[in-house]
Design an enzyme around this catalytic site. Structure first.
Site, mmCIF file in Angstrom:
data_model
loop_
_atom_site.group_PDB
_atom_site.id
_atom_site.type_symbol
_atom_site.label_atom_id
_atom_site.label_comp_id
_atom_site.label_asym_id
_atom_site.label_seq_id
_atom_site.Cartn_x
_atom_site.Cartn_y
_atom_site.Cartn_z
ATOM 1 N N PHE A 1 -2.733 -13.210 5.334
ATOM 2 C CA PHE A 1 -2.073 -12.719 4.383
ATOM 3 C C PHE A 1 -2.817 -12.100 3.192
ATOM 4 C CE2 PHE A 1 -0.247 -17.171 4.980
ATOM 5 C CZ PHE A 1 1.353 -16.431 4.878
ATOM 6 N N ASP A 2 -2.070 -11.012 2.367
ATOM 7 C CA ASP A 2 -2.670 -10.285 1.137
ATOM 8 C C ASP A 2 -2.909 -11.623 0.051
ATOM 9 O OD1 ASP A 2 -3.005 -8.141 -0.754
ATOM 10 O OD2 ASP A 2 -1.131 -8.996 -1.865
ATOM 11 N N VAL A 3 -3.159 -11.556 -0.963
ATOM 12 C CA VAL A 3 -4.309 -12.847 -1.899
ATOM 13 C C VAL A 3 -3.612 -12.361 -3.307
ATOM 14 C CG1 VAL A 3 -5.569 -14.556 -2.759
ATOM 15 C CG2 VAL A 3 -5.987 -14.182 -0.005
#
Length: 237
Positions: free
Chosen positions: A13-15
């Site tokens: 995941f990109d956060v």
């Protein structure tokens, strides 16, 4: 044809922007400064100025760079160009909220998949983001850990090396992100399967995220994390 959800072991995941509402956090902090200064600022205009200032050759790591960014955009917004306000913008990252659907979706997804955080934020900020999200991550990679930022392929290679040590490959990862520029385009070029969470589906433009040179059609496309979680659970029925 996109791979079946059952084929993945990891979700990376990109956060910031995908799980954490950084645009809302920046606008809220600037709104507070504006109120104190007696200035009215359009939130989307502020994001446009932020984006232009953020992506420059002398940028620092995120969110430390918000001090510099504030000093660049403050005169254009009619705000006091004082470092203390830039530090306030930087420190506001500690209080940025997750999108309403992020935490619950991550809980649901973690029941079957190993969740890996991949963020351009520094480790100190990520620790606050992870706590806001309920600490759901199996592993996490920050700009401090990798020494670089997405879309640099070297960032992704660190994650590939990690899963390789567990006997797996990038084919076992579904990369989930909202940024076409930082994540979707490069993940496609590196041969990953990806999922675009189009957080700004009801808004024009790219907000605080740099616009890609060209749009990349993702393997999966949802407008929310709950949409992804529902689809992955339905695939198991």
């Amino acid at each position: 044809m996109a791979k079946n959800f059952a084929d993945f072991r990891y979700l990376s995941f990109d956060v910031v922007g995908t799980l954490i509402d950084f645009e809302g956090g920046i606008k809220d902090c600037l709104a507070g400064i504006c109120a104190e200064a007696g200035v009215k600022v359009d939130g989307e205009e502020a994001l446009t100025l932020y984006r232009e200032a953020r992506y420059s050759e002398n940028a620092d790591l995120f969110p430390d760079d918000l001090v510099r960014v504030y000093l660049v955009i403050a005169p254009k917004l009619g705000l006091p160009a004082e470092p203390a306000y830039g530090e306030r913008l930087r420190d506001s990252a500690r209080d940025w909220k997750g999108f309403d659907d992020s935490k619950d979706a991550l809980v649901r997804l973690s029941k079957k998949y190993r969740l890996i955080a991949m963020t351009n934020a520094r480790r100190w900020a990520f620790e606050h983001f992870a706590e806001e999200l309920g600490n759901p991550f199996y592993a996490a990679f920050t700009a401090d850990d990798t020494g670089t930022e997405k879309p640099d392929p070297a960032f992704f290679e660190r994650v590939f090396d990690f899963v390789a040590r567990e006997g797996n490959t990038k084919e076992d990862i579904l990369h989930v992100a909202q940024s076409q520029y930082h994540d979707i385009g490069i993940s496609r070029r590196l041969g990953m399967t990806n999922c675009w969470i189009e957080r700004r589906h009801s808004q024009k433009g790219y907000g605080g995220t740099i616009e890609p040179e060209q749009f990349t059609q993702p393997d999966y496309h949802f407008t929310s994390m709950v949409g992804l979680a529902n689809a992955m659970e339905e695939a198991d029925i």
